[in-house]
Enzyme design. Structure first.
Site, mmCIF file in Angstrom:
data_model
loop_
_atom_site.group_PDB
_atom_site.id
_atom_site.type_symbol
_atom_site.label_atom_id
_atom_site.label_comp_id
_atom_site.label_asym_id
_atom_site.label_seq_id
_atom_site.Cartn_x
_atom_site.Cartn_y
_atom_site.Cartn_z
ATOM 1 N N LYS A 207 0.867 -1.177 0.000
ATOM 2 C CA LYS A 207 0.000 0.000 0.000
ATOM 3 C C LYS A 207 0.907 1.231 0.000
ATOM 4 C CE LYS A 207 -2.948 2.922 2.678
ATOM 5 N NZ LYS A 207 -3.307 3.316 4.049
ATOM 6 N N GLY B 172 -7.261 9.687 10.170
ATOM 7 C CA GLY B 172 -7.486 9.777 11.605
ATOM 8 C C GLY B 172 -8.489 10.824 12.046
ATOM 9 N N ALA C 100 -9.174 6.061 4.838
ATOM 10 C CA ALA C 100 -8.988 7.229 5.713
ATOM 11 C C ALA C 100 -10.267 8.028 5.886
ATOM 12 C CB ALA C 100 -7.873 8.149 5.220
ATOM 13 N N GLY C 101 -10.493 8.452 7.118
ATOM 14 C CA GLY C 101 -11.593 9.344 7.427
ATOM 15 C C GLY C 101 -12.813 8.708 8.064
ATOM 16 N N ASN D 188 -8.263 2.104 10.405
ATOM 17 C CA ASN D 188 -7.464 1.744 11.577
ATOM 18 C C ASN D 188 -7.962 2.502 12.802
ATOM 19 O OD1 ASN D 188 -3.893 1.830 12.449
ATOM 20 N ND2 ASN D 188 -5.608 0.939 13.501
ATOM 21 N N THR D 189 -7.825 3.823 12.780
ATOM 22 C CA THR D 189 -8.145 4.633 13.955
ATOM 23 C C THR D 189 -9.590 4.463 14.403
ATOM 24 O OG1 THR D 189 -6.522 6.248 13.199
ATOM 25 C CG2 THR D 189 -8.013 6.956 14.934
#
Length: 269
Positions: free
Chosen positions: A111, A172, A198-199, A220-221
């Site tokens: 990635k 994040g 993301a987001g 992830n976050t």
């Protein structure tokens, strides 16, 4: 709100990345958990089959005297997706991918993300294009993190990236899908998997990404920073599945006024 739902019935195709078929459309990261035990439990609960690892921040064999993430996230069970998080130049990103290939015995699926600055973590598109071209020439199969610009997404696909991963919002941030129209435009012409990366902040964000027609979501976050990461991992699994089902089913059109659930014709007076 303008309806962005297609009138055509979508085809229920499996998620195929670099020639391999996956049942789960949820991809997860390994950072920000309190320990490796929690990392393992959350990933197992998510049902993810592709797990991304920040090579510059996580030990996957570089440091023999430190805990190795691969001891709890086995390459025999998961597709390990090394990423270039923390790289701000094409040169650093390419070097990081080569290190990952060496550590993982020739593994070539990566990635790519090249960031613009530490405050926004927004993609540096210019450096991303340079790195993608070099990696593809070197035999890597590149899943690429980028902006939600449809023209850049198309260019990355034309270069040979095996998946294009536009952001939903800054990394994040948990802001959700801020520009669904751009994501939809990317999807209209894509011939490789498009995955929001993301987001995402909560389950409804993941469902929205899937209802747009994305083939998957990477996060992830949103899981690791939840009050209960294990439960959130389960919620995200269900959200991705339900969003996909809703997209395949085809939502009703939006209307300005009410429409009775029961027909008026034949009403007994």
């Amino acid at each position: 709100m303008t309806d962005i739902v297609s009138n055509s019935t979508p085809e229920d195709k499996p998620l195929i990345v670099a020639g391999k078929t996956y049942k789960s459309r949820l991809l997860v990261g390994t950072g920000k958990y309190k320990d490796l035990a929690e990392t393992k439990a959350a990933i197992e609960m998510s049902g993810a089959e592709i797990v991304t690892v920040a090579v510059r921040r996580t030990n996957i064999g570089q440091n023999a005297d430190e805990p190795n993430l691969l001891d709890v996230i086995s390459p025999d069970k998961y597709t390990i997706l090394p990423n270039t998080a923390g790289c701000y130049t094409a040169k650093d990103a390419v070097r990081t991918c080569k290190l990952a290939r060496e550590l993982l015995g020739g593994h070539d699926l990566v990635k790519l993300e090249v960031l613009g600055d530490q405050k926004t973590l927004y993609p540096n598109v210019t450096e991303t294009l340079v790195a993608a071209e070099e990696l593809i020439k070197d035999g890597f199969k590149v899943m690429v993190y980028t902006t939600d610009d449809p023209l850049i997404a198309q260019r990355l696909e034309e270069m040979g990236c095996v998946a294009v991963m536009p952001l939903g919002a800054p990394i994040g941030s948990g802001l959700g899908i801020r520009n669904p129209y751009n994501i939809k435009m990317i999807l209209e012409n894509a011939k490789v998997p498009i995955l929001v990366d993301a987001g995402v902040g909560t389950a409804s964000d993941a469902s929205i990404a899937m209802e747009l027609g994305c083939e998957g979501v990477l996060m992830n976050t949103a899981i690791a920073a939840a009050k209960d990461p294990i439960r959130m991992a389960n919620a995200m699994r269900l959200a991705v599945e339900s969003g996909r089902e809703a997209w395949l089913a085809g939502r009703m059109p939006r209307k300005l006024y009410a429409s009775a659930s029961s027909p008026i014709d034949g009403l007994i007076l």
